[in-house]
Design an enzyme around this catalytic site. Structure first.
Site: not given
Length: 132
Positions: A45, A54, A56, A85, A88
């Site tokens: 983040e 993310c 992934e 999400c 991703c």
């Protein structure tokens, strides 16, 4: 399938490398290529939320930049075993379209769900839609 599965174990362990100081929502991912190599990723983040990445995508991008291209499985570990999400899902559709996706609840690693990207992102827009 149990935690003894190396891909699931790798995704669960990858969560410990997550940098999630804002959301506190740690995600780990592990992708398996056709040579049986596992590449892991964890979410990272940023204070500028749009710059976060993310787990992934981290795992897929790491694998791609190492020259790996054919993926058969992707495991994602998070609290509740949430699905990827939208961003991703798009990357998975483009680079790991044939991978079986395993969603793992990190609070109960025996609670897993398997799916495919076609179920999560039907009618995906990929390079096949682009004119030559």
């Amino acid at each position: 399938m149990s935690k003894a599965n190396p891909l699931i174990e790798a995704a669960l362990n990858a969560r410990h490398q997550a940098l999630a100081p804002y959301s506190k929502f740690k995600v780990g991912a592990a992708i398996l290529d056709d040579t049986k190599q596992i590449t892991i990723g964890a979410n990272v983040e940023s204070a500028s939320y749009g710059l976060s990445c993310c787990a992934e995508r981290v795992a897929i991008f790491k694998a791609l930049t190492e020259g790996l291209t054919d993926f058969s499985a992707l495991a994602i570990a998070s609290e509740g075993g949430v699905a990827p999400c939208g961003a991703c899902r798009q990357v998975i559709a483009e680079y790991a379209a044939n991978a079986t996706i395993t969603l793992i609840d990190s609070n109960d690693p025996t609670s897993i769900k398997q799916t495919k990207i076609d179920e999560l992102l039907p009618s995906a827009f990929t390079s096949k839609n682009l004119s030559p």
